[in-house]
Write a protein that holds these residues in place. Structure first.
Motif, PDB file in Angstrom:
ATOM      1  N   ASN A  12       0.847  -1.199   0.000  1.00  0.00           N
ATOM      2  CA  ASN A  12       0.000   0.000   0.000  1.00  0.00           C
ATOM      3  C   ASN A  12       0.884   1.252   0.000  1.00  0.00           C
ATOM      4  O   ASN A  12       0.576   2.238  -0.676  1.00  0.00           O
ATOM      5  CB  ASN A  12      -0.915   0.015   1.232  1.00  0.00           C
ATOM      6  CG  ASN A  12      -2.139  -0.863   1.057  1.00  0.00           C
ATOM      7  OD1 ASN A  12      -2.799  -0.812   0.019  1.00  0.00           O
ATOM      8  ND2 ASN A  12      -2.452  -1.667   2.061  1.00  0.00           N
ATOM      9  N   LYS A  15       2.604   2.011  -3.389  1.00  0.00           N
ATOM     10  CA  LYS A  15       1.815   2.785  -4.359  1.00  0.00           C
ATOM     11  C   LYS A  15       2.224   4.263  -4.315  1.00  0.00           C
ATOM     12  O   LYS A  15       2.381   4.911  -5.355  1.00  0.00           O
ATOM     13  CB  LYS A  15       0.313   2.715  -4.026  1.00  0.00           C
ATOM     14  CG  LYS A  15      -0.310   1.349  -4.053  1.00  0.00           C
ATOM     15  CD  LYS A  15      -1.746   1.431  -3.493  1.00  0.00           C
ATOM     16  CE  LYS A  15      -2.365   0.083  -3.243  1.00  0.00           C
ATOM     17  NZ  LYS A  15      -3.664   0.161  -2.532  1.00  0.00           N
ATOM     18  N   ILE A  34       4.708  -0.793  12.494  1.00  0.00           N
ATOM     19  CA  ILE A  34       3.308  -1.157  12.770  1.00  0.00           C
ATOM     20  C   ILE A  34       3.192  -2.391  13.664  1.00  0.00           C
ATOM     21  O   ILE A  34       2.273  -2.476  14.474  1.00  0.00           O
ATOM     22  CB  ILE A  34       2.490  -1.338  11.468  1.00  0.00           C
ATOM     23  CG1 ILE A  34       3.143  -2.333  10.512  1.00  0.00           C
ATOM     24  CG2 ILE A  34       2.242   0.001  10.790  1.00  0.00           C
ATOM     25  CD1 ILE A  34       2.326  -2.620   9.241  1.00  0.00           C
ATOM     26  N   GLN A  40      -0.622   2.493  16.488  1.00  0.00           N
ATOM     27  CA  GLN A  40      -1.718   2.677  17.454  1.00  0.00           C
ATOM     28  C   GLN A  40      -1.408   3.762  18.488  1.00  0.00           C
ATOM     29  O   GLN A  40      -2.219   3.998  19.393  1.00  0.00           O
ATOM     30  CB  GLN A  40      -2.016   1.343  18.177  1.00  0.00           C
ATOM     31  CG  GLN A  40      -2.445   0.223  17.223  1.00  0.00           C
ATOM     32  CD  GLN A  40      -3.656   0.596  16.378  1.00  0.00           C
ATOM     33  OE1 GLN A  40      -4.562   1.269  16.857  1.00  0.00           O
ATOM     34  NE2 GLN A  40      -3.656   0.191  15.106  1.00  0.00           N
ATOM     35  N   GLY A  51      -4.726   3.967  12.090  1.00  0.00           N
ATOM     36  CA  GLY A  51      -3.429   3.461  12.549  1.00  0.00           C
ATOM     37  C   GLY A  51      -2.621   2.741  11.484  1.00  0.00           C
ATOM     38  O   GLY A  51      -1.641   2.062  11.790  1.00  0.00           O
ATOM     39  N   THR A  52      -3.010   2.875  10.228  1.00  0.00           N
ATOM     40  CA  THR A  52      -2.331   2.158   9.145  1.00  0.00           C
ATOM     41  C   THR A  52      -1.452   3.098   8.314  1.00  0.00           C
ATOM     42  O   THR A  52      -1.647   4.316   8.306  1.00  0.00           O
ATOM     43  CB  THR A  52      -3.362   1.490   8.207  1.00  0.00           C
ATOM     44  OG1 THR A  52      -4.240   2.488   7.686  1.00  0.00           O
ATOM     45  CG2 THR A  52      -4.184   0.433   8.940  1.00  0.00           C
ATOM     46  N   VAL A  53      -0.515   2.485   7.608  1.00  0.00           N
ATOM     47  CA  VAL A  53       0.243   3.205   6.582  1.00  0.00           C
ATOM     48  C   VAL A  53      -0.315   2.797   5.227  1.00  0.00           C
ATOM     49  O   VAL A  53      -0.875   1.697   5.097  1.00  0.00           O
ATOM     50  CB  VAL A  53       1.752   2.882   6.648  1.00  0.00           C
ATOM     51  CG1 VAL A  53       2.356   3.350   7.942  1.00  0.00           C
ATOM     52  CG2 VAL A  53       2.039   1.400   6.426  1.00  0.00           C
ATOM     53  N   PRO A  54      -0.197   3.638   4.232  1.00  0.00           N
ATOM     54  CA  PRO A  54       0.501   4.914   4.236  1.00  0.00           C
ATOM     55  C   PRO A  54      -0.389   6.064   4.717  1.00  0.00           C
ATOM     56  O   PRO A  54      -1.609   5.960   4.745  1.00  0.00           O
ATOM     57  CB  PRO A  54       0.832   5.110   2.758  1.00  0.00           C
ATOM     58  CG  PRO A  54      -0.335   4.490   2.041  1.00  0.00           C
ATOM     59  CD  PRO A  54      -0.700   3.297   2.882  1.00  0.00           C
ATOM     60  N   GLU A  66      -5.185   6.507   3.686  1.00  0.00           N
ATOM     61  CA  GLU A  66      -5.788   5.613   2.682  1.00  0.00           C
ATOM     62  C   GLU A  66      -5.025   5.784   1.359  1.00  0.00           C
ATOM     63  O   GLU A  66      -5.072   6.854   0.722  1.00  0.00           O
ATOM     64  CB  GLU A  66      -7.284   5.851   2.480  1.00  0.00           C
ATOM     65  CG  GLU A  66      -8.138   5.368   3.651  1.00  0.00           C
ATOM     66  CD  GLU A  66      -8.084   3.841   3.848  1.00  0.00           C
ATOM     67  OE1 GLU A  66      -8.023   3.093   2.867  1.00  0.00           O
ATOM     68  OE2 GLU A  66      -8.085   3.418   5.020  1.00  0.00           O
ATOM     69  N   SER A  67      -4.384   4.707   0.964  1.00  0.00           N
ATOM     70  CA  SER A  67      -3.472   4.773  -0.183  1.00  0.00           C
ATOM     71  C   SER A  67      -4.142   5.351  -1.429  1.00  0.00           C
ATOM     72  O   SER A  67      -3.538   6.176  -2.131  1.00  0.00           O
ATOM     73  CB  SER A  67      -2.906   3.381  -0.484  1.00  0.00           C
ATOM     74  OG  SER A  67      -3.938   2.449  -0.739  1.00  0.00           O
ATOM     75  N   GLU A 103      -6.584  -5.835  -2.744  1.00  0.00           N
ATOM     76  CA  GLU A 103      -5.831  -5.599  -1.507  1.00  0.00           C
ATOM     77  C   GLU A 103      -6.349  -6.458  -0.364  1.00  0.00           C
ATOM     78  O   GLU A 103      -5.577  -7.082   0.366  1.00  0.00           O
ATOM     79  CB  GLU A 103      -5.900  -4.099  -1.160  1.00  0.00           C
ATOM     80  CG  GLU A 103      -4.963  -3.695  -0.053  1.00  0.00           C
ATOM     81  CD  GLU A 103      -5.692  -3.298   1.217  1.00  0.00           C
ATOM     82  OE1 GLU A 103      -5.047  -2.712   2.069  1.00  0.00           O
ATOM     83  OE2 GLU A 103      -6.884  -3.591   1.349  1.00  0.00           O
ATOM     84  N   TYR A 165      -0.541  -5.104  -5.215  1.00  0.00           N
ATOM     85  CA  TYR A 165      -0.738  -6.449  -4.654  1.00  0.00           C
ATOM     86  C   TYR A 165      -0.982  -7.501  -5.718  1.00  0.00           C
ATOM     87  O   TYR A 165      -0.559  -8.654  -5.551  1.00  0.00           O
ATOM     88  CB  TYR A 165      -1.861  -6.451  -3.606  1.00  0.00           C
ATOM     89  CG  TYR A 165      -1.418  -5.802  -2.329  1.00  0.00           C
ATOM     90  CD1 TYR A 165      -0.558  -6.454  -1.451  1.00  0.00           C
ATOM     91  CD2 TYR A 165      -1.806  -4.499  -2.016  1.00  0.00           C
ATOM     92  CE1 TYR A 165      -0.105  -5.838  -0.291  1.00  0.00           C
ATOM     93  CE2 TYR A 165      -1.367  -3.877  -0.867  1.00  0.00           C
ATOM     94  CZ  TYR A 165      -0.510  -4.551  -0.017  1.00  0.00           C
ATOM     95  OH  TYR A 165      -0.054  -3.932   1.126  1.00  0.00           O
ATOM     96  N   LEU A 212      -0.564  -8.104  14.361  1.00  0.00           N
ATOM     97  CA  LEU A 212      -0.660  -6.650  14.491  1.00  0.00           C
ATOM     98  C   LEU A 212      -1.432  -6.308  15.752  1.00  0.00           C
ATOM     99  O   LEU A 212      -2.457  -6.955  16.052  1.00  0.00           O
ATOM    100  CB  LEU A 212      -1.382  -6.065  13.266  1.00  0.00           C
ATOM    101  CG  LEU A 212      -0.548  -5.994  11.980  1.00  0.00           C
ATOM    102  CD1 LEU A 212      -1.451  -5.828  10.772  1.00  0.00           C
ATOM    103  CD2 LEU A 212       0.463  -4.855  12.062  1.00  0.00           C
TER     104      LEU A 212
HETATM  105  N1  LIG Z   1      -7.084   0.531   3.006  1.00  0.00           N
HETATM  106  C1  LIG Z   1      -5.824   0.973   3.523  1.00  0.00           C
HETATM  107  C2  LIG Z   1      -5.109  -0.227   4.114  1.00  0.00           C
HETATM  108  C3  LIG Z   1      -3.843   0.187   4.825  1.00  0.00           C
HETATM  109  C4  LIG Z   1      -3.225  -0.982   5.586  1.00  0.00           C
HETATM  110  O1  LIG Z   1      -3.909  -1.924   6.011  1.00  0.00           O
HETATM  111  N2  LIG Z   1      -1.903  -0.870   5.805  1.00  0.00           N
HETATM  112  C5  LIG Z   1      -1.205  -1.884   6.549  1.00  0.00           C
HETATM  113  C6  LIG Z   1       0.169  -2.101   5.952  1.00  0.00           C
HETATM  114  S1  LIG Z   1       0.027  -2.735   4.311  1.00  0.00           S
HETATM  115  C7  LIG Z   1      -1.048  -1.411   7.980  1.00  0.00           C
HETATM  116  O2  LIG Z   1      -0.583  -0.316   8.201  1.00  0.00           O
HETATM  117  N3  LIG Z   1      -1.450  -2.231   8.951  1.00  0.00           N
HETATM  118  C8  LIG Z   1      -1.342  -1.913  10.329  1.00  0.00           C
HETATM  119  C9  LIG Z   1      -2.552  -2.267  11.117  1.00  0.00           C
HETATM  120  O3  LIG Z   1      -3.528  -2.783  10.534  1.00  0.00           O
HETATM  121  O4  LIG Z   1      -2.536  -2.030  12.333  1.00  0.00           O
HETATM  122  C10 LIG Z   1      -4.993   1.663   2.437  1.00  0.00           C
HETATM  123  O5  LIG Z   1      -5.229   1.365   1.249  1.00  0.00           O
HETATM  124  O6  LIG Z   1      -4.150   2.501   2.761  1.00  0.00           O
END
Ligand SMILES: N[C@@H](CCC(=O)N[C@@H](CS)C(=O)NCC(=O)O)C(=O)O
Length: 214
Positions: A12, A15, A34, A40, A51-54, A66-67, A103, A165, A212
């Motif tokens: 992600n 991208k 992460i 978090q 809490g996710t990247v990017p 959100e990518s 994804e 992906y 995670l």
């Molecule tokens: N829909 C989100 C998904 C982002 C995602 O799930 N990123 C993962 C890494 S590929 C992440 O940071 N996971 C950490 C977590 O779920 O706590 C996007 O497209 O950015």
């Protein structure tokens, strides 16, 4: 200067790295560990509540996550996102397909496969992901039989997003052999100027074998 909140094995995040490379936009990277819970933290959840990247931070302090939303923002006004309303909506259609069918299916299966989590997942869930992944590859192959890139508007952020992906399906044990049009598209994407070929395996992160925390 733009800040990219990144985790190297994340496709992600790839991208965004890829689009920034195409655009030759300078940026700084802030790595988010992460699996150690950095996503978090209160500080990071102020940047991205999920809490996710990017995620990105602009010079003026605004943040975006959100990518695919980031791709659309950064590509606005460039050749990677058409101006025409219908053509933009077509790009959006495939960005949504990417989230729902690529994804969340191929990406998840690959993640579980590469981090040793597959045996810990319910077999029915794994089988459902595998079936959904195969269906996504079949659909992409059928679509790409009729045009060089996924929308009719040349190479766009929809191709970047899908490639992230879908191109790694073999990491999830999914064969690309039955999908010649899809494979030809992979080669066309990889032939784009400033294509970023480097994929960072989860094995560079000793914490990635754990779950995670989120
Ligand atoms: N829909 C989100 C998904 C982002 C995602 O799930 N990123 C993962 C890494 S590929 C992440 O940071 N996971 C950490 C977590 O779920 O706590 C996007 O497209 O950015």
């Amino acid at each position: 200067m733009l800040t990219l909140f990144d985790y190297l094995p994340s496709q992600n995040a790839w991208k965004i790295r890829q689009l920034l490379a195409h655009l030759q936009t300078p940026y700084r990277t802030q790595h988010v560990s992460i699996f150690e819970g950095a996503g978090q933290s209160d500080a990071y959840r102020a940047i991205n509540p999920a809490g996710t990247v990017p995620a990105i931070r602009l010079d003026d302090g605004r943040v975006l996550a959100e990518s695919n939303a980031i791709l659309a923002f950064l590509a606005d006004g460039t050749r990677y996102l058409p101006d025409d309303a219908f053509a933009r909506a077509k790009v959006q259609q495939w960005l949504s397909f990417e989230q729902n069918h690529v994804e969340s299916q191929i990406g998840s299966l690959r993640y579980w496969t590469m981090t040793g989590k597959l045996p810990r997942r319910a077999p029915a869930l794994v089988e459902a992901k595998r079936a959904a992944s195969l269906r996504a590859l079949r659909i992409l192959d059928e679509e790409l039989a009729t045009r060089p890139f996924i929308t009719g508007a040349g190479y766009t952020i929809a191709d970047i997003s899908l490639f992230a992906y879908a191109s790694r399906a073999e990491d999830a044990g999914l064969s690309l052999q039955p999908h010649p049009h899809f494979r030809a598209w992979l080669a066309r994407v990889a032939a784009q100027p400033r294509f970023l070929a480097q994929v960072h395996p989860y094995s560079i992160d000793p914490h990635a074998m754990g779950e995670l925390p989120g």
